[in-house]
Enzyme design. Structure first.
Site, mmCIF file in Angstrom:
data_model
loop_
_atom_site.group_PDB
_atom_site.id
_atom_site.type_symbol
_atom_site.label_atom_id
_atom_site.label_comp_id
_atom_site.label_asym_id
_atom_site.label_seq_id
_atom_site.Cartn_x
_atom_site.Cartn_y
_atom_site.Cartn_z
ATOM 1 C CB SER A 67 -0.925 -0.081 1.211
ATOM 2 O OG SER A 67 -1.766 1.015 1.298
ATOM 3 C CB ALA B 35 -8.868 10.597 9.104
ATOM 4 C CG ASN B 36 -6.177 6.327 6.040
ATOM 5 O OD1 ASN B 36 -7.088 6.005 5.289
ATOM 6 N ND2 ASN B 36 -5.686 5.492 6.951
ATOM 7 C CB THR C 25 0.857 -1.278 9.146
ATOM 8 O OG1 THR C 25 0.923 0.123 9.456
ATOM 9 C CG2 THR C 25 -0.578 -1.655 8.862
ATOM 10 N NE ARG D 47 -0.191 4.405 12.673
ATOM 11 C CZ ARG D 47 0.848 4.443 11.850
ATOM 12 N NH1 ARG D 47 1.683 5.463 11.884
ATOM 13 N NH2 ARG D 47 1.069 3.458 11.002
#
Ligand code: NG1
Ligand code: ZN
EC number: 5.4.2.3
Length: 553
Positions: free
Chosen positions: A65, A368-369, A499, A504
């Site tokens: 990705s 949101a991404n 990932t 975060r």
């Protein structure tokens, strides 16, 4: 059995590095491509078992990705084009981590637990992105799938592979399981839908697309002729020179909050990620200010459009928007307070959002991404269809029903799809006669900041309440709460990435300065309470590039 002898023989060609342990995470396995050969082979085996078990076609997509070119990854696609079911994620991890000599035993264990009939035929669709490592890694997958069972699609976007699997398993009801079938379905639906925007000028039909130097760029080129000039695309970062996801792509634009390199961002622009399942929009205003329209803004545009049509059509269908904790607080407030739309919050990862969206007649889900799509229940599709065909229905209701009916086939309901989302957004803007500035002005984002903190073991952080609260380590949530109280309109949470090997940190507040400072203070709390490694996170303002020791944005 002969099959098992073949497994033993082939697996010797794809040996597992002893001691290597990998986890099927938020988006399958993902790490440096050099570590993945045995994983690919084994996921080929597992996909074959899953196909035998479900008596349906299963997909395997080779991609990492939005992650760097050097990485790669693999994820399995279930019969209706959705992410593989959680029990099989556990099998994936079990099979991936079995040492070389234990592979057969691990395979047989899964066969036994799932009572798989090994004489059942299998069918597996394999796809890959444009990474150089994807060539050999997808071959390793095919080695794992019996030669008869496999169908190698070669280069496809992730959502195209999900689409093919769904078409195959619905015997063509969802569409034709070919690239041509995909382009025809989406572009015809787009042309049909935009017929309702007959006074759309050539200027409004123009869109600049950043292909992240990946598969999405190739596929947009392939689709262009099907669009019959109803959309004029200028393609940037098309992979001819630049590196995949490097200084470009949806993740770069979202996290850095700036345009990709190699693109004039004055007008309406969008960026895909490296496997084209995410999209974000943006423009730069006359004062040179960059404006990002992320997944939350996309969800708002789509749900506003659908809600207006449902009201006009007089259709009583329950619509909801599904978000994660990363959704900007302003978007949630706008949707709930102004739009009066039901909003659900789930854990990060599209499988969670997809699942929650399935509970409604119409479920609009977006991270949101920029990863997201819209799901229509069978009953909702039928109601819309009946109304659109009802000759006794009057003008405004009829128009709304017809628009709703034409919207459905533009959407890839199997998974978020940058190409399909782009067509839907473009159609909505055209129909509503809306500029990107007007869309942007629906609500103003709260300033926010995302940071990463390296810790010795990110599993020490446990979360609850859709990842909005940390339940361990002890004292962390209390520390976050008291930091948040220092700022106006503030919110912050932390979670271990699924990932990457990082924790975060997300913070939002009334001003950018406050969001940055809150994110930094929370990073320090994580560093101190959750076993940070490397140097202490430094305040953002001290480091112009946003790159810190132990704290990388
Ligand atoms: P992790 O690394 O678990 O945060 C990231 C994204 C997810 C999802 C996955 C899969 C953020 C904050 N997280 O997951 O939303 O898209 O990658 O690609 O954007
Ligand atoms: Zn992606």
């Amino acid at each position: 059995m002969v099959q098992f002898q073949e497994v033993t023989k082939q697996s010797a060609l794809h040996p597992k590095p002893a001691g290597l342990v990998l986890q099927y995470g938020t988006a399958g396995f993902r790490t440096n491509a050099k570590l993945l050969d045995h994983i690919m082979f084994r996921m080929g085996l597992l996909a074959t078992l899953r196909s035998k078990k479900t008596k349906a076609t299963i997909g395997v997509m080779v991609t990492a990705s939005h992650n760097p070119e050097e990485d790669n990854g693999v994820k399995l696609v279930d019969p209706m084009g959705e992410m593989v079911t959680p029990t099989w994620e556990v099998y994936a991890t079990q099979l991936a981590n079995a040492e070389q000599d234990d592979l057969l035993a691990s395979l047989k264990d899964i066969i036994e637990k799932e009572s798989i009939n090994m004489s059942q035929e299998a069918n597996v669709f394999v796809g890959k992105d444009t990474r150089s490592s994807s060539v050999s890694l997808s071959k390793a997958v095919l080695d794992g799938v019996s030669a008869l069972a496999g169908h190698n699609y070669g280069l496809v976007t992730t959502p195209q592979l999900h689409y093919m699997v769904c078409c195959q398993n619905t015997q063509g009801e969802y569409g034709e399981a070919t690239m041509k079938g995909y382009y025809t379905k989406l572009s015809q639906a787009f042309i049909q839908l935009t017929k309702n925007a007959s006074n759309c000028t050539d200027d409004q039909k123009h869109l600049s697309v950043d292909g992240a130097n990946g598969i999405g760029a190739l596929k947009v080129r392939e689709m262009e002729s099907h669009l019959k000039k109803e959309l004029h695309i200028s393609l940037f970062n098309d992979g001819s020179t630049g590196k995949l996801n490097h200084q470009c792509g949806a993740d770069f634009v979202k996290v850095q909050q700036k345009p990709p390199t190699g693109m004039n961002s004055g007008e309406r622009c969008c960026s895909f990620d490296g496997d084209a399942d995410r999209i974000v929009y943006y423009y730069t205003d006359s004062e040179g200010r960059f404006h990002l329209l992320d997944g939350d803004k996309v969800a708002t545009l789509i749900s506003t459009f659908l809600k207006e049509l449902l009201t006009q059509a007089g259709l009583d269908l329950e619509m909801a928007v599904v978000q994660t904790a990363y959704a900007n607080g302003s978007s949630t407030n706008y949707l709930e307070d102004t739009m009066k739309v039901t909003v659900r919050c789930t854990k990060t990862g599209v499988k969670h959002l997809h699942h929650a969206a399935q509970e409604f007649d119409i479920g609009v889900y977006f991270e949101a991404n920029g990863h997201g799509t819209v799901l229509f229940s069978k009953a909702a599709e039928e109601k819309i269809q009946r109304l659109a065909e009802d000759s006794s229905v009057a003008n405004e209701r009829k128009r709304a029903a017809l628009l709703l009916r034409s919207t459905i086939p533009v959407i890839n309901q199997t998974v978020g799809d940058a190409i399909s989302d782009m067509l839907l957004i473009e159609a909505i803007l055209a129909i509503k006669g809306m500029t990107i500035q007007q869309w942007d002005a629906i609500y103003s984002d709260l300033p926010n900041r995302q940071l990463k903190v390296k810790v010795a073991d990110r599993r020490v952080i446990d979360t609850a309440d859709a990842e909005r609260r940390a339940v361990s380590p002890k004292g962390l949530q209390e520390a976050i709460d008291s930091l948040v109280r220092k700022y106006r309109e503030a919110r912050s949470f932390v979670r271990p990435s699924g990932t990457e090997d990082v924790v975060r940190v997300y913070a939002e507040a009334e001003t950018q300065e406050s969001a940055d400072s809150l994110a930094h203070e929370v990073s320090l709390a994580v560093y101190r309470l959750a076993g940070g490694v490397g140097g202490e996170p430094e305040p953002l303002t001290n480091v112009p590039t946003n790159i810190h020791q132990g704290c990388v944005n």
